[in-house]
Design a protein around this motif. Structure first.
Motif, PDB file in Angstrom:
ATOM      1  N   SER A  51      -5.744 -28.656 105.879  1.00  0.00           N
ATOM      2  CA  SER A  51      -5.643 -29.389 107.172  1.00  0.00           C
ATOM      3  C   SER A  51      -6.944 -28.891 108.117  1.00  0.00           C
ATOM      4  O   SER A  51      -7.314 -27.631 107.919  1.00  0.00           O
ATOM      5  CB  SER A  51      -4.443 -29.399 107.955  1.00  0.00           C
ATOM      6  N   ALA A  52      -7.487 -29.858 108.868  1.00  0.00           N
ATOM      7  CA  ALA A  52      -8.501 -29.449 109.611  1.00  0.00           C
ATOM      8  C   ALA A  52      -8.578 -30.031 110.850  1.00  0.00           C
ATOM      9  O   ALA A  52      -8.315 -31.493 110.922  1.00  0.00           O
ATOM     10  CB  ALA A  52      -9.860 -29.656 108.829  1.00  0.00           C
ATOM     11  N   ASP A  53      -8.928 -29.371 111.915  1.00  0.00           N
ATOM     12  CA  ASP A  53      -9.191 -30.008 113.218  1.00  0.00           C
ATOM     13  C   ASP A  53     -10.716 -29.986 113.407  1.00  0.00           C
ATOM     14  O   ASP A  53     -11.187 -28.750 113.407  1.00  0.00           O
ATOM     15  CB  ASP A  53      -8.565 -29.357 114.342  1.00  0.00           C
ATOM     16  N   VAL A  54     -11.311 -31.022 113.465  1.00  0.00           N
ATOM     17  CA  VAL A  54     -12.858 -31.168 113.508  1.00  0.00           C
ATOM     18  C   VAL A  54     -13.362 -32.263 114.589  1.00  0.00           C
ATOM     19  O   VAL A  54     -12.557 -32.637 115.414  1.00  0.00           O
ATOM     20  CB  VAL A  54     -13.423 -31.745 112.219  1.00  0.00           C
ATOM     21  N   ASP A  55     -14.662 -32.182 114.870  1.00  0.00           N
ATOM     22  CA  ASP A  55     -15.099 -33.043 115.776  1.00  0.00           C
ATOM     23  C   ASP A  55     -16.433 -33.608 115.186  1.00  0.00           C
ATOM     24  O   ASP A  55     -17.043 -33.640 114.349  1.00  0.00           O
ATOM     25  CB  ASP A  55     -15.284 -32.301 117.208  1.00  0.00           C
ATOM     26  N   PHE A  56     -17.316 -34.085 116.470  1.00  0.00           N
ATOM     27  CA  PHE A  56     -18.665 -34.634 115.777  1.00  0.00           C
ATOM     28  C   PHE A  56     -19.857 -33.594 115.313  1.00  0.00           C
ATOM     29  O   PHE A  56     -20.834 -33.949 114.857  1.00  0.00           O
ATOM     30  CB  PHE A  56     -19.363 -35.240 117.102  1.00  0.00           C
ATOM     31  N   THR A  57     -19.270 -32.278 115.279  1.00  0.00           N
ATOM     32  CA  THR A  57     -20.260 -31.429 114.535  1.00  0.00           C
ATOM     33  C   THR A  57     -20.399 -31.783 113.427  1.00  0.00           C
ATOM     34  O   THR A  57     -21.319 -31.456 112.624  1.00  0.00           O
ATOM     35  CB  THR A  57     -19.427 -29.888 114.555  1.00  0.00           C
ATOM     36  N   ILE A  58     -19.244 -32.453 112.423  1.00  0.00           N
ATOM     37  CA  ILE A  58     -19.583 -32.682 111.072  1.00  0.00           C
ATOM     38  C   ILE A  58     -20.421 -33.888 111.023  1.00  0.00           C
ATOM     39  O   ILE A  58     -20.354 -34.892 112.042  1.00  0.00           O
ATOM     40  CB  ILE A  58     -18.019 -32.854 110.586  1.00  0.00           C
ATOM     41  N   SER A  59     -21.235 -33.959 110.131  1.00  0.00           N
ATOM     42  CA  SER A  59     -22.166 -35.015 109.874  1.00  0.00           C
ATOM     43  C   SER A  59     -21.379 -36.300 109.725  1.00  0.00           C
ATOM     44  O   SER A  59     -20.309 -36.587 109.370  1.00  0.00           O
ATOM     45  CB  SER A  59     -23.165 -34.827 108.821  1.00  0.00           C
ATOM     46  N   GLU A  60     -22.572 -37.416 109.882  1.00  0.00           N
ATOM     47  CA  GLU A  60     -22.096 -38.747 109.689  1.00  0.00           C
ATOM     48  C   GLU A  60     -21.394 -38.766 108.451  1.00  0.00           C
ATOM     49  O   GLU A  60     -21.930 -38.293 107.296  1.00  0.00           O
ATOM     50  CB  GLU A  60     -23.540 -39.785 109.845  1.00  0.00           C
ATOM     51  N   ASN A  61     -20.661 -39.760 107.996  1.00  0.00           N
ATOM     52  CA  ASN A  61     -19.819 -39.864 106.592  1.00  0.00           C
ATOM     53  C   ASN A  61     -19.732 -38.435 106.096  1.00  0.00           C
ATOM     54  O   ASN A  61     -19.861 -37.665 105.079  1.00  0.00           O
ATOM     55  CB  ASN A  61     -21.004 -40.530 105.641  1.00  0.00           C
TER      56      ASN A  61
END
Length: 272
Positions: A225-235
């Protein structure tokens, strides 16, 4: 925005650590921004930088596109109930949101390896901090030359991107073998709007809208599982491992910052 990310941003703002570069050279690894992040996440817990045999971070030295920087976290520790990597933090010192992702694993992961693509706003250190099941913290880091990734405009028209939002694809590479780690990939159609890119016509920034959590199970058992944000690229694209045992379903669930939920299920048949 995740609770963790919001807390990090408020803490850094209070410390006045947004202005100016996090580091201008590779020898400034102990910069103030990292120290603030470290204290918020880990307090006074020791972090070993001797990551040999446990975790290795692979990044380009200079990114071809700061909005799509490939990141790989490779581990040498076999995930077993006796000893395994429980969590991985991806920290990018110079980004507006330094804690870009927090990944959680189980022994069912097989290997705690990850590959994804991230945005990088300025020349910065990128860090992978692993927490083992015994509580030990280990870190590997790299200095990456890239700038403008978080504030870059979307790769395609936002209306077009929204038309296909939530489309997901799960696939497994090769023929899975029961009891052996199998490599899988999750791809999500989502603009992952950072809210930092200024429209050149209106001079306004769009509302942030991004994937904020990902969970993967196999045969009903948690894998990652992962908590992520806009750091991850588009798509967003994420490559990870799981351990198939006979036949079962690989299931991914994604929740974005607008509370929209998307799911994808892939039947997996493994040979013994």
């Amino acid at each position: 925005m995740t609770t963790l990310t919001r807390r990090m941003l408020l803490g850094l703002a209070a410390l006045g650590l947004y202005a100016g570069p996090a580091s201008s050279a590779d020898d400034n690894a102990d910069n103030e921004r990292w120290q603030a992040v470290r204290k918020s996440l880990f307090a006074d817990r020791p972090i070993s930088e001797d990551a040999r045999g446990i975790v290795e971070l692979d990044t380009p030295v200079r990114a071809a596109d700061a909005a799509v920087v490939p990141i790989a976290i490779r581990t040498q520790l076999v995930q077993s109930p006796a000893r395994y990597i429980r969590k991985l933090w991806l920290v990018i010192d110079g980004n507006p949101s330094p804690v870009g992702a927090v990944f959680s694993f189980t022994p069912e992961s097989g290997r705690a390896d990850l590959e994804t693509r991230v945005r990088i706003e300025e020349y910065t250190h990128v860090r992978a901090i692993a927490e083992l099941s015994d509580g030990k913290l280990v870190m590997d880091k790299r200095f990456v030359k890239a700038s403008g990734g978080c504030s870059a405009p979307a790769g395609k028209d936002l209306a077009e991107a929204m038309a296909s939002i939530g489309r997901m694809k799960l696939r497994v590479e090769g023929e899975p073998v029961a009891g052996q780690p199998a490599l899988a990939q999750l791809m999500v159609s989502h603009p992952n709007v950072s809210g930092l890119a200024i429209d050149q016509l209106t001079r306004l920034a769009p509302r942030p809208h991004y994937v904020r959590s990902i969970s993967v199970t196999y045969a009903g058992r948690p894998v990652m599982s992962a908590d992520v944000d806009f750091t991850i690229s588009e798509n967003p694209s994420l490559r990870f491992y799981f351990v198939p045992r006979g036949d079962g379903e690989l299931k991914a669930q994604v929740v974005d910052s607008s509370e929209r939920t998307f799911e994808s299920v892939l039947p997996v048949h493994s040979k013994s």
